[in-house]
Design a protein around this motif. Structure first.
Motif, short mmCIF file in Angstrom:
data_model
loop_
_atom_site.label_atom_id
_atom_site.label_comp_id
_atom_site.label_asym_id
_atom_site.label_seq_id
_atom_site.Cartn_x
_atom_site.Cartn_y
_atom_site.Cartn_z
N CYS A 99 1.00 -1.37 0.12
CA CYS A 99 -0.07 0.10 -0.12
C CYS A 99 0.36 0.90 0.18
CB CYS A 99 -1.35 -0.27 0.66
SG CYS A 99 -2.16 -1.27 0.89
N ALA A 100 1.61 1.15 0.43
CA ALA A 100 3.10 2.47 0.87
C ALA A 100 3.07 2.36 -0.49
CB ALA A 100 3.78 1.71 1.68
N ALA A 101 3.92 1.85 -0.84
CA ALA A 101 4.92 1.64 -2.56
C ALA A 101 3.61 2.07 -3.20
CB ALA A 101 5.49 0.46 -2.53
N CYS A 102 2.33 1.33 -3.25
CA CYS A 102 1.63 1.83 -4.72
C CYS A 102 0.95 3.46 -4.07
CB CYS A 102 0.14 1.02 -3.96
SG CYS A 102 -0.63 1.41 -5.52
N CYS A 142 0.51 -1.05 -7.98
CA CYS A 142 -1.41 -1.73 -8.34
C CYS A 142 -1.40 -2.57 -8.30
CB CYS A 142 -1.89 -0.13 -9.80
SG CYS A 142 -1.96 1.40 -9.41
N LYS A 143 -0.93 -3.22 -8.93
CA LYS A 143 -0.97 -4.64 -9.21
C LYS A 143 -0.36 -5.25 -8.48
CE LYS A 143 -1.88 -9.01 -11.69
NZ LYS A 143 -3.06 -9.68 -10.53
N ALA A 144 1.21 -4.99 -7.69
CA ALA A 144 1.28 -5.19 -6.09
C ALA A 144 0.33 -5.42 -4.99
CB ALA A 144 3.08 -5.36 -5.89
N CYS A 145 -0.22 -4.53 -5.10
CA CYS A 145 -0.94 -3.69 -3.61
C CYS A 145 -2.32 -4.43 -4.32
CB CYS A 145 -1.57 -2.60 -4.25
SG CYS A 145 -2.63 -2.21 -2.16
N MET A 146 -3.09 -4.65 -5.40
CA MET A 146 -4.15 -5.69 -5.24
C MET A 146 -3.81 -7.00 -5.33
SD MET A 146 -6.04 -4.63 -9.34
CE MET A 146 -4.80 -4.47 -9.91
#
Length: 129
Positions: free
Chosen positions: A32-35, A112-116
């Motif tokens: 979430c932080a990276a996104c 976004c993909k990694a957060c999802m």
């Protein structure tokens, strides 16, 4: 890592919440932080994805903050928050993928993909608990 301060083993439970895998929760907060950061950078390019990126950054920040202070959260509320975060990330990713020739947009879409994915893992773990 903030979760280290709260850690008492690998699992922790809060009133009204099932035991949570702290390592998984930390990965979700990190995603979430990276996104949030990627979306903030992307939104500053002035492209048509900027509103989606700003909204996604805000949602990721809110999701992360909710995971930091789970007191008062119920499984249903946490699941709804995870769903909202995934939906916002999907919209942002779709908008940024339209600019696949732009490196910043591609970085944002990947974040976004990694957060999802991280949110889905949290949701699946909660559903299994």
């Amino acid at each position: 890592m903030m979760m280290d301060a709260m850690r008492s083993g690998d699992m922790m439970s809060m009133p009204g919440m099932p035991a949570m895998d702290m390592a998984m929760m930390q990965k979700c907060m990190d995603a979430c932080a990276a996104c949030e950061q990627a979306c903030t950078v992307c939104s500053m390019q002035g492209m048509d994805c900027a509103p989606a990126c700003m909204n996604c950054a805000d949602m990721c920040h809110t999701m992360m903050r909710c995971m930091l202070r789970m007191q008062g959260m119920t499984p249903a509320v946490m699941m709804s928050m995870l769903d909202a975060c995934m939906a916002m990330c999907q919209m942002c990713m779709d908008m940024c993928m339209a600019h696949s020739d732009n490196d910043v947009c591609m970085m944002c879409a990947q974040a976004c993909k990694a957060c999802m994915d991280a949110c889905m893992m949290m949701k699946d773990a909660m559903a299994a608990a």
